[in-house]
Enzyme design. Structure first.
Site, short mmCIF file in Angstrom:
data_model
loop_
_atom_site.label_atom_id
_atom_site.label_comp_id
_atom_site.label_asym_id
_atom_site.label_seq_id
_atom_site.Cartn_x
_atom_site.Cartn_y
_atom_site.Cartn_z
N GLN A 1 13.10 27.77 -0.02
CA GLN A 1 12.90 26.57 -0.81
C GLN A 1 11.82 26.75 -1.97
O GLN A 1 12.21 26.40 -3.12
CB GLN A 1 12.43 25.35 0.16
N HIS B 1 13.01 28.22 -5.54
CA HIS B 1 13.61 27.33 -6.60
C HIS B 1 12.97 26.85 -7.59
O HIS B 1 13.47 26.84 -8.70
CB HIS B 1 14.18 26.13 -5.65
N GLU C 1 14.69 16.53 1.93
CA GLU C 1 16.03 16.96 1.38
C GLU C 1 16.56 17.70 2.45
O GLU C 1 17.79 17.25 2.99
CB GLU C 1 15.94 17.57 0.20
N HIS C 2 15.88 18.53 3.05
CA HIS C 2 16.42 19.50 4.29
C HIS C 2 15.46 19.38 5.19
O HIS C 2 14.15 19.23 5.00
CB HIS C 2 16.31 21.06 3.59
N ASP D 1 23.09 25.87 2.30
CA ASP D 1 23.17 25.68 0.66
C ASP D 1 24.30 26.45 0.43
O ASP D 1 24.72 25.96 -0.78
CB ASP D 1 22.02 26.66 0.31
N HIS E 1 35.80 -24.68 -8.45
CA HIS E 1 36.29 -23.63 -7.33
C HIS E 1 36.79 -24.73 -6.18
O HIS E 1 37.82 -24.36 -5.50
CB HIS E 1 34.92 -23.06 -6.74
#
Lengths: 427, 427
Positions: free
Chosen positions: B251, B254, B319-320, B353, B412
């Site tokens: 990770q 990245h 996220e993960h 991934d 209505h």
């Protein structure tokens, strides 16, 4: 109403209401003030915009019960029945978690969970919309959201409308804050002393509410951005012109910018509906609002046949669509852009606004092209599940590492290769 | 890495990257220029930001085939297998239309339809991410979207990366435009001579792409706003410290702002992982990026037990999430905020991934609190269906009219009452 006989739908490009820069700046400064001053800012803005001196932002249980006691019995009964219908419909939307062994040693799946907390904005001021309480909060409750907060601006008498509080009581929502506008959205997004922040904010509001929702989007989730709403009716000479006119007007009375649209294959029928609209319009209490809508926004669109009518509808992507033709199911099959579809001549739009069960918070302004009505899925999210066995990793590790390395992400390749037996570690 | 032993998670409040006003203004002016000048603006910005003189914005079929021929056979095979896995997983997500007679004369339901057109942003520049093509486009194709457009900035050599084009060819996406940044988002939202507008834009990008997506949101749909990404690993002394360190680094490589987090009940294990991270870090090609991530963002959080570890994860909403403990399923049951959950010690994050099937476009920056990974549901919407018979309307009309009238919407009430037999029309 404006007649369109040549298929030219250019009016669709002019639907969007552009926010003035001034309004955006004003919203940004309201949000900044609420972030820094909390409840004090909420009280100041409520004084400034609603003309009310708030003692306390939270509505008490006692006030809720008193409010409910002032609502007519018949209305309470209708609220109860509507709530039950809405709950039953939304219970059909609840997705389930699943896992599956897709191959030897490979388990995949999805874990579905409810959001922890959501805020529902209920428009207020001169209006009283208990139906908005039901439509905004019930899907969240059905989804399993633990904390559902209602915010609504106080009326001129200094309180949230009785009907709104009665509806909240009926469905068991007890955290209600009397604050509206951009300041309410800011409080829900960032929190104040009285209002803890939420994970998602839903519900329609005025331009300021919409701009504030767009502003806080990304820090919290929001539903779609509500704009002027539409009804489109596809009808032919088998329909009752007077009923269709009444349906168009039920949308027109909402807002000056509401757009009532008739799509028909019969010019004679269109003329009849237009006359009926003009007649019934004069008898409506909200004649001023409805007139602006009918005369400035109203359309009668002539289509050659059902296929062309459906194509027109798919371009419009209306919030509400009524199909009142000889065979409504024939056109239904051709429709792919519409928020809520009312089939057959007895399915008048107000049936869905209040009562039938599907949500009345529906994508407006053409956004049914890409969005759905509010629902249980608006209040849940899911997590992917991935479980590889030793064997599955050995079998696929090389492909994964090759892919990662090709993308230039050596660390990814190595994380997999470390687990592989007898693998060469590169680098 | 920073150790947190007292349960203080204040770092979570500082995760968000605030966009500078300057960047926002620049994005607004890029969008305005693309709106007014179309392709010419796209070419000017591509020259300015990517240093490339574009002859044509659209990539030709020939160029796609040539690009694919330059990709190694092993990688093409991995792309093909990954595409197949991703397709199979997403096919399980396709929701079905339904209708049901809920009571005599009352049919309710939902009609599910695909969006007409979507744009997928694929990051480019120095990187080459065929996996982003698969993850962005396959769910749209499975949903039944007819027009899927890819946009990606050209690399320094003047072309989109070979692997990106090869992946597009593999899955049958043929409309590819070489343009990136805010200008690509503007083109997808509003259209130019070369690029017709789409209904929704998905895919991660840099800060400018994100700001542009937020800007156009409301005119078109977007997926969530991507921010810095995280991995959180819950591991105990039964895990292999060297494997866990490699996962944290996958990770970290990245982005400088990526956040690798270890949550453990064992301080001794935490120390081992930290040492392994420092060792493996030095051997990574992207050591500079990974170091910034590890030393500025990395955390090791001590938890008293599995319950506390799960509570920490639910606050982080990573996220993960990897669960590499003695009994990962025990903690799994307690997790409700996580984008993708990797169960057991062989389920290394890169498995998801690239390859396993679930999407890798996952809510970042804590937004797994309220959002899900990209999926088929990101590319469909549904319409509510309401069909009342004459009898059903007669049975419920009074309640509906009472409710409408209570809300002050006389039009209505009348639309319903017009259809009732022997009803008194008020007003």
């Amino acid at each position: 109403m404006e007649w369109i006989k040549d298929g030219n739908l250019d009016f669709l490009n002019k639907r969007k209401v552009e926010a003035k820069e001034e309004a955006q700046k004003s919203v940004a400064s309201i949000i900044a003030a609420v972030k820094s001053d909390g409840d004090e800012a909420l009280k100041n803005y409520t004084k400034q915009f609603d003309g009310i001196d708030l003692d306390s932002i939270r509505v008490t249980e006692e006030a809720m019960h008193e409010a409910a006691s002032r609502v007519p019995e018949q209305v309470l009964k209708a609220i109860k029945q509507a709530a039950s219908n809405i709950r039953a419909f939304h219970e059909k939307q609840v997705p389930k978690s699943w896992t599956e062994t897709v191959k030897e040693g490979v388990v995949l799946g999805q874990k579905v969970t409810a959001l922890d907390s959501v805020g529902v904005y209920v428009p207020g001021g001169t209006a009283c919309y208990p139906s908005s309480v039901l439509m905004g909060a019930i899907p969240a409750l059905v989804a399993g959201v633990k904390r559902v907060v209602l915010v609504s601006p106080p009326q001129k008498n200094g309180w949230i409308a009785d009907g709104v509080l009665a509806a909240a009581l009926e469905i068991g929502v007890h955290e209600i804050d009397q604050v509206g506008g951009a300041q309410a959205i800011a409080a829900l997004a960032y929190g104040t002393e009285s209002i803890k922040p939420v994970d998602k904010i839903v519900g329609p509001g005025n331009l300021y509410v919409m701009l504030a929702k767009k502003h806080v989007f990304g820090d919290v989730a929001i539903d779609s951005l509500a704009g002027p709403s539409e009804i489109a009716v596809v009808a032919d000479e088998t329909a009752d012109a007077s009923w269709i006119a009444a349906d168009l007007l039920s949308q027109a009375e909402h807002d000056r910018l509401s757009m009532p649209i008739l799509v028909t294959t019969s010019e004679a029928f269109g003329i009849k509906v237009e006359k009926e609209v003009e007649k019934q319009l004069q008898e409506l209490p909200r004649v001023e609002i409805a007139s602006a809508s009918v005369y400035k926004q109203g359309k009668i669109i002539l289509a050659a046949d059902g296929h062309e009518a459906a194509a027109v509808i798919n371009r419009i992507a209306p919030e509400h669509l009524e199909l009142a033709t000889r065979d409504p199911h024939e056109i239904f099959d051709l429709i792919h852009n519409a928020g809520a579809i009312f089939l057959g001549k007895y399915s008048s739009e107000p049936v869905g606004d209040y009562f039938a069960g599907p949500n009345h918070i529906i994508p407006t302004n053409g956004s049914a092209r890409y969005a759905s009505p509010l629902g249980v899925e608006s209040f849940i999210k899911h997590s992917s599940i991935i479980e590889y066995s030793d064997e599955a990793l050995q079998a696929n590790g090389q492909a994964i590492a090759a892919f990662a390395r090709f993308e230039g992400l050596e660390g990814h390749a190595r994380a997999v290769e470390k687990r592989m037996k007898g693998a060469v570690i590169h680098g």
